[in-house]
Scaffold this active site. Structure first.
Site, PDB file in Angstrom:
ATOM      1  N   GLY A 180      58.233  97.750  69.569  1.00 37.98           N
ATOM      2  CA  GLY A 180      57.512  97.222  71.159  1.00 37.98           C
ATOM      3  C   GLY A 180      58.549  97.207  71.873  1.00 37.98           C
ATOM      4  O   GLY A 180      59.856  97.152  71.857  1.00 37.98           O
ATOM      5  N   HIS A 211      53.791  89.169  70.385  1.00 38.90           N
ATOM      6  CA  HIS A 211      54.741  89.530  70.453  1.00 38.90           C
ATOM      7  C   HIS A 211      55.180  90.400  71.906  1.00 38.90           C
ATOM      8  O   HIS A 211      55.796  89.613  72.375  1.00 38.90           O
ATOM      9  CB  HIS A 211      55.778  89.894  69.708  1.00 38.90           C
ATOM     10  N   GLU A 212      55.213  90.969  72.131  1.00 40.63           N
ATOM     11  CA  GLU A 212      54.934  92.077  73.792  1.00 40.63           C
ATOM     12  C   GLU A 212      54.251  91.131  74.739  1.00 40.63           C
ATOM     13  O   GLU A 212      54.666  91.016  76.263  1.00 40.63           O
ATOM     14  CB  GLU A 212      54.427  92.877  73.397  1.00 40.63           C
ATOM     15  N   GLN A 216      61.812  93.181  79.613  1.00 45.27           N
ATOM     16  CA  GLN A 216      63.217  93.063  78.934  1.00 45.27           C
ATOM     17  C   GLN A 216      64.021  93.929  79.667  1.00 45.27           C
ATOM     18  O   GLN A 216      65.584  94.460  79.145  1.00 45.27           O
ATOM     19  CB  GLN A 216      63.048  93.763  77.612  1.00 45.27           C
ATOM     20  N   HIS A 239      56.492  88.394  76.217  1.00 48.40           N
ATOM     21  CA  HIS A 239      57.683  88.648  76.873  1.00 48.40           C
ATOM     22  C   HIS A 239      56.776  88.719  78.538  1.00 48.40           C
ATOM     23  O   HIS A 239      57.114  88.144  79.461  1.00 48.40           O
ATOM     24  CB  HIS A 239      57.854  89.954  76.935  1.00 48.40           C
ATOM     25  N   CYS A 291      63.836  90.445  68.161  1.00 49.42           N
ATOM     26  CA  CYS A 291      63.490  90.878  69.374  1.00 49.42           C
ATOM     27  C   CYS A 291      64.550  91.442  70.139  1.00 49.42           C
ATOM     28  O   CYS A 291      65.822  91.607  69.950  1.00 49.42           O
ATOM     29  CB  CYS A 291      62.831  89.637  69.807  1.00 49.42           C
ATOM     30  N   LEU A 292      64.166  92.926  70.241  1.00 49.50           N
ATOM     31  CA  LEU A 292      65.515  93.803  71.476  1.00 49.50           C
ATOM     32  C   LEU A 292      66.517  92.958  71.721  1.00 49.50           C
ATOM     33  O   LEU A 292      67.731  92.667  72.374  1.00 49.50           O
ATOM     34  CB  LEU A 292      64.785  95.326  71.819  1.00 49.50           C
TER      35      LEU A 292
END
Ligand code: K1U
Ligand code: ZN
Length: 176
Positions: free
Chosen positions: A49, A140-141, A54, A144, A98-99
């Protein structure tokens, strides 16, 4: 036609990762190009994702593809202005990553199933119920997009420990 590009992913701590993103007013070719870049960036990372903040773009758009089976066809999804309209009472725990917080993982509890409404790439309204990893990922996204990170669900001490590691990582990367 412009080529798709892999964008740089912001690393926590960064004020843009704590800031709520702005709703998308209109689906344009520019937005579709952003979605292509986001998918390219997500697959390159690799990740399942990615949300626009981000990569420093403060718009409410996310991409995801939670197909794990390498034999199965990919299912790239682009969600514009997504919102959770229903959540199950049943909860699930998943070890999230998480990236924007590389190499750090922690268990987070979230509703097992969610129904999400969003705008698609042709400006159409879409609605789908997600479960399993898809449900975890979409929540999660969307977090963000609201300026929230998975570490915000952890106890303060654990969150501070991870944040310190990320400050160190960013310092080392800046020196390299
Ligand atoms: O939003 C992000 O930072 C992407 C993140 C999404 C996510 C992972 C786990 C639980 C919830 C949401 C990632 O993709 S981290 C990388 C990752 O999970 C992965 C990478 C390669 C193969 C499989 C998974
Ligand atoms: Zn993340």
């Amino acid at each position: 036609m412009t080529r798709m590009a892999v964008r740089d992913i912001l690393i926590h701590p960064d004020p843009r990762l704590k800031t709520p993103a702005t709703p998308v007013a209109e689906v344009t070719d520019e937005l579709r190009a952003l979605a292509d870049d986001m998918l390219e960036t997500m697959y390159a990372a690799p990740g399942i994702g990615l949300a626009a903040p981000q990569i420093g773009v403060m718009k409410r758009i996310l991409v995801m593809d939670c197909v794990k089976d390498e034999e199965a066809p990919a299912r790239p999804m682009v969600l514009i202005n997504p919102s959770v309209v229903w959540s199950s009472d049943e909860m699930s725990i998943y070890e999230e990553g998480c990236l924007s917080i590389p190499d750090q993982y922690a268990e987070v509890e979230r509703p097992s199933e969610v129904e999400v409404v969003w705008t698609g790439l042709e400006g159409e309204e879409r609605r789908e119920r997600f479960d399993g990893l898809w449900a975890t990922c979409v929540q999660h996204e969307i977090d963000h997009l609201d300026g929230k990170l998975f570490i915000d669900y952890l106890k303060p001490l654990k969150r501070q420990m991870i944040t310190r590691k990320m400050v160190k990582l960013k310092r080392e990367k800046a020196r390299a």
